[in-house]
Scaffold this active site. Structure first.
Site, PDB file in Angstrom:
ATOM      1  N   LYS A 286       0.840  -1.205   0.000  1.00 15.56           N
ATOM      2  CA  LYS A 286       0.000   0.000   0.000  1.00 15.56           C
ATOM      3  C   LYS A 286       0.871   1.250   0.000  1.00 15.56           C
ATOM      4  O   LYS A 286       1.988   1.239   0.525  1.00 15.56           O
ATOM      5  CB  LYS A 286      -0.859   0.039   1.268  1.00 15.56           C
ATOM      6  CG  LYS A 286      -2.055  -0.864   1.235  1.00 15.56           C
ATOM      7  CD  LYS A 286      -2.959  -0.543   2.421  1.00 15.56           C
ATOM      8  CE  LYS A 286      -4.094  -1.541   2.517  1.00 15.56           C
ATOM      9  NZ  LYS A 286      -4.888  -1.340   3.723  1.00 15.56           N
TER      10      LYS A 286
ATOM     11  N   SER B 241      -9.539   7.098   7.577  1.00 12.34           N
ATOM     12  CA  SER B 241      -8.272   7.800   7.330  1.00 12.34           C
ATOM     13  C   SER B 241      -8.271   8.409   5.928  1.00 12.34           C
ATOM     14  O   SER B 241      -7.774   9.532   5.735  1.00 12.34           O
ATOM     15  CB  SER B 241      -7.092   6.833   7.460  1.00 12.34           C
ATOM     16  OG  SER B 241      -7.063   6.267   8.736  1.00 12.34           O
TER      17      SER B 241
HETATM   18  O1  PNS Z   1      -6.308  -0.100   8.295  1.00 11.75           O
HETATM   19  P1  PNS Z   1      -6.374  -1.105   7.186  1.00 11.75           P
HETATM   20  O2  PNS Z   1      -5.539  -0.633   5.997  1.00 11.75           O
HETATM   21  O3  PNS Z   1      -7.781  -1.446   6.806  1.00 11.75           O
HETATM   22  O4  PNS Z   1      -5.684  -2.428   7.771  1.00 11.75           O
HETATM   23  C1  PNS Z   1      -5.646  -3.572   6.956  1.00 11.75           C
HETATM   24  C2  PNS Z   1      -4.794  -4.674   7.616  1.00 11.75           C
HETATM   25  C3  PNS Z   1      -3.405  -4.170   7.915  1.00 11.75           C
HETATM   26  C4  PNS Z   1      -5.449  -5.117   8.913  1.00 11.75           C
HETATM   27  C5  PNS Z   1      -4.764  -5.826   6.579  1.00 11.75           C
HETATM   28  O5  PNS Z   1      -4.266  -5.354   5.384  1.00 11.75           O
HETATM   29  C6  PNS Z   1      -3.936  -7.022   7.030  1.00 11.75           C
HETATM   30  O6  PNS Z   1      -4.418  -7.858   7.764  1.00 11.75           O
HETATM   31  N1  PNS Z   1      -2.663  -7.082   6.561  1.00 11.75           N
HETATM   32  C7  PNS Z   1      -1.737  -8.138   6.906  1.00 11.75           C
HETATM   33  C8  PNS Z   1      -1.528  -9.108   5.742  1.00 11.75           C
HETATM   34  C9  PNS Z   1      -2.434 -10.321   5.852  1.00 11.75           C
HETATM   35  O7  PNS Z   1      -2.477 -10.990   6.884  1.00 11.75           O
HETATM   36  N2  PNS Z   1      -3.168 -10.604   4.777  1.00 11.75           N
HETATM   37  C10 PNS Z   1      -4.091 -11.699   4.702  1.00 11.75           C
HETATM   38  C11 PNS Z   1      -5.426 -11.327   5.326  1.00 11.75           C
HETATM   39  S1  PNS Z   1      -6.607 -12.638   5.176  1.00 11.75           S
END
Ligand code: PNS
Length: 168
Positions: free
Chosen positions: A44, A131
């Site tokens: 991101k 955000s």
């Molecule tokens: O604030 P956000 O951007 O909505 O947070 C998203 C976040 C960081 C919680 C999500 O992107 C995430 O879980 N990232 C870690 C990577 C991961 O585990 N991906 C598989 C999810 S099933």
């Protein structure tokens, strides 16, 4: 009765809003310890660097004694497990949040069945706060002071001004 030890509250926090803080504070009232997991998320594009997001999160969570702030990269469930968390806390604002979060919660549970994803409804004051909207409104000179802590509003204005200067 079982104790509720450690919860992991993940996000990009780019930047952290009153909506995020509301969920973190509610989780901190239920769990013994809450780790705010600031995602590096290399895939991101962020306005604030990881170090800046960590610094800001630490500053605004400083008055919550059982909350700590850590960064993580890679899979959320691995980071939560490594941190000793039993639960992942996600805030829900509107029903469409669930359609986004539901599949991730199922996937995370299949990867790590010992960690539960728990959804919390935050205050109705923040149902429309994100955000992305905060950055958009602030970049156009709108007043975001009721949606983020004062330090975040200040850092956001400085960051956006910096970006504008860099663009000439
Ligand atoms: O604030 P956000 O951007 O909505 O947070 C998203 C976040 C960081 C919680 C999500 O992107 C995430 O879980 N990232 C870690 C990577 C991961 O585990 N991906 C598989 C999810 S099933």
């Amino acid at each position: 009765m079982k104790a509720c030890p450690v919860a992991f509250c993940p996000g990009s926090f780019d930047p952290i809003t009153h909506g995020h803080l509301d969920i973190i504070a509610r989780a901190a009232a239920v769990f013994g310890h809450v780790i705010v997991g600031v995602a590096e998320s290399a895939e991101k594009t962020h306005l604030f660097s990881l170090d800046e997001r960590l610094e800001i999160c630490r500053e605004v969570c400083a008055d919550l004694p059982n909350v700590s702030v850590e960064s993580f990269s890679g899979l959320l469930v691995q980071a939560a497990k490594q941190a000793g968390a039993r639960a992942i806390i996600k805030g829900l604002r509107q029903s469409f949040d669930l359609s986004h979060e539901g599949p991730m919660a199922y996937m995370n549970h299949s990867l790590e069945p010992d960690i539960e994803t728990m959804f919390m409804l935050g205050s109705s004051d923040y149902t429309y706060v994100s955000s992305s909207l905060i950055k958009w409104v602030c970049s156009m000179g709108g007043d975001i002071s009721s949606h983020v802590p004062a330090v975040v509003a200040q850092r956001l204005r400085e960051k956006l001004a910096e970006g504008a200067r860099a663009q000439g």
